[in-house]
Design a protein around this motif. Structure first.
Motif, PDB file in Angstrom:
ATOM      1  N   LEU A 148       0.861  -1.294   0.098  1.00 20.44           N
ATOM      2  CA  LEU A 148      -0.181   0.142   0.074  1.00 20.44           C
ATOM      3  C   LEU A 148       0.903   1.601   0.111  1.00 20.44           C
ATOM      4  CD1 LEU A 148      -2.995  -0.821   2.671  1.00 20.44           C
ATOM      5  CD2 LEU A 148      -3.260  -0.548   0.069  1.00 20.44           C
ATOM      6  N   LYS A 176       1.607   1.943  -3.627  1.00 22.80           N
ATOM      7  CA  LYS A 176       0.816   2.403  -4.221  1.00 22.80           C
ATOM      8  C   LYS A 176       0.935   3.885  -3.650  1.00 22.80           C
ATOM      9  CE  LYS A 176      -1.779  -1.839  -4.800  1.00 22.80           C
ATOM     10  NZ  LYS A 176      -3.590  -2.553  -4.723  1.00 22.80           N
ATOM     11  N   LEU A 186       1.292   6.681  -6.795  1.00 23.04           N
ATOM     12  CA  LEU A 186       0.185   8.373  -7.105  1.00 23.04           C
ATOM     13  C   LEU A 186       0.013   9.613  -6.706  1.00 23.04           C
ATOM     14  CD1 LEU A 186      -2.766   6.938  -4.633  1.00 23.04           C
ATOM     15  CD2 LEU A 186      -2.870   6.807  -7.233  1.00 23.04           C
ATOM     16  N   VAL A 218      -1.306   1.154 -13.039  1.00 24.77           N
ATOM     17  CA  VAL A 218      -1.274   2.226 -12.779  1.00 24.77           C
ATOM     18  C   VAL A 218      -2.318   3.076 -12.491  1.00 24.77           C
ATOM     19  CG1 VAL A 218       0.322   4.394 -12.961  1.00 24.77           C
ATOM     20  CG2 VAL A 218       1.438   2.527 -12.962  1.00 24.77           C
ATOM     21  N   ASP A 227      -5.419   2.028 -13.149  1.00 25.24           N
ATOM     22  CA  ASP A 227      -6.712   1.411 -12.120  1.00 25.24           C
ATOM     23  C   ASP A 227      -6.627   1.964 -11.409  1.00 25.24           C
ATOM     24  OD1 ASP A 227      -7.730  -0.471 -13.816  1.00 25.24           O
ATOM     25  OD2 ASP A 227      -6.338  -2.078 -13.339  1.00 25.24           O
ATOM     26  N   TRP A 228      -5.215   1.754 -10.105  1.00 29.61           N
ATOM     27  CA  TRP A 228      -5.239   2.933  -9.178  1.00 29.61           C
ATOM     28  C   TRP A 228      -4.791   4.139  -8.480  1.00 29.61           C
ATOM     29  CZ3 TRP A 228       0.782   0.578  -8.351  1.00 29.61           C
ATOM     30  CH2 TRP A 228       0.442  -0.959  -8.075  1.00 29.61           C
ATOM     31  N   ARG A 229      -4.785   4.863  -9.989  1.00 24.86           N
ATOM     32  CA  ARG A 229      -5.050   5.987 -10.450  1.00 24.86           C
ATOM     33  C   ARG A 229      -7.028   6.414  -9.950  1.00 24.86           C
ATOM     34  NH1 ARG A 229      -4.057   9.745 -15.469  1.00 24.86           N
ATOM     35  NH2 ARG A 229      -2.260   8.722 -15.221  1.00 24.86           N
ATOM     36  N   SER A 253      -9.405   4.149  -8.131  1.00 27.43           N
ATOM     37  CA  SER A 253      -9.750   4.076  -7.719  1.00 27.43           C
ATOM     38  C   SER A 253      -8.740   4.593  -6.228  1.00 27.43           C
ATOM     39  CB  SER A 253      -9.289   2.195  -7.160  1.00 27.43           C
ATOM     40  OG  SER A 253      -8.231   1.820  -7.353  1.00 27.43           O
ATOM     41  N   ARG A 254      -7.903   5.403  -6.742  1.00 25.17           N
ATOM     42  CA  ARG A 254      -7.459   6.446  -5.895  1.00 25.17           C
ATOM     43  C   ARG A 254      -7.794   6.860  -4.177  1.00 25.17           C
ATOM     44  NH1 ARG A 254      -3.905  11.407  -7.285  1.00 25.17           N
ATOM     45  NH2 ARG A 254      -3.129  11.367  -4.943  1.00 25.17           N
ATOM     46  N   ILE A 257      -8.489   3.488  -2.491  1.00 24.67           N
ATOM     47  CA  ILE A 257      -6.853   3.200  -1.794  1.00 24.67           C
ATOM     48  C   ILE A 257      -6.601   4.306  -0.610  1.00 24.67           C
ATOM     49  CG2 ILE A 257      -4.035   3.400  -2.125  1.00 24.67           C
ATOM     50  CD1 ILE A 257      -5.045   2.323  -5.077  1.00 24.67           C
TER      51      ILE A 257
END
Length: 70
Positions: free
Chosen positions: A12, A15, A19, A42, A44-46, A48-49, A52
């Protein structure tokens, strides 16, 4: 057919670092190379920011509360 990328375990904390790199305007391509993940990960992480960051905040709150419980 392209070669499949090996599975990379990302914490995490990493991640959140990704971000932060995105916030600083770093290119997705360079972030992918640095953390050894694909562009879709990357992105996807953006997307689901919020979830997270919320999850990390909850973990930190639980740590603080567990150390201050009488």
């Amino acid at each position: 057919m392209s070669a499949q990328r090996k599975h990379t375990f990302v914490t995490l904390d990493q991640k959140l670092q990704v971000l932060q790199h995105l916030d600083m305007g770093e290119l997705v391509q360079s972030i992918c190379q640095e953390f050894n993940v694909g562009k879709s990960i990357v992105n996807d992480w953006r997307r689901s920011r919020k979830s997270i960051e919320t999850f990390c905040t909850q973990i930190e709150i639980e740590k603080v509360l567990s150390t201050h419980v009488l």
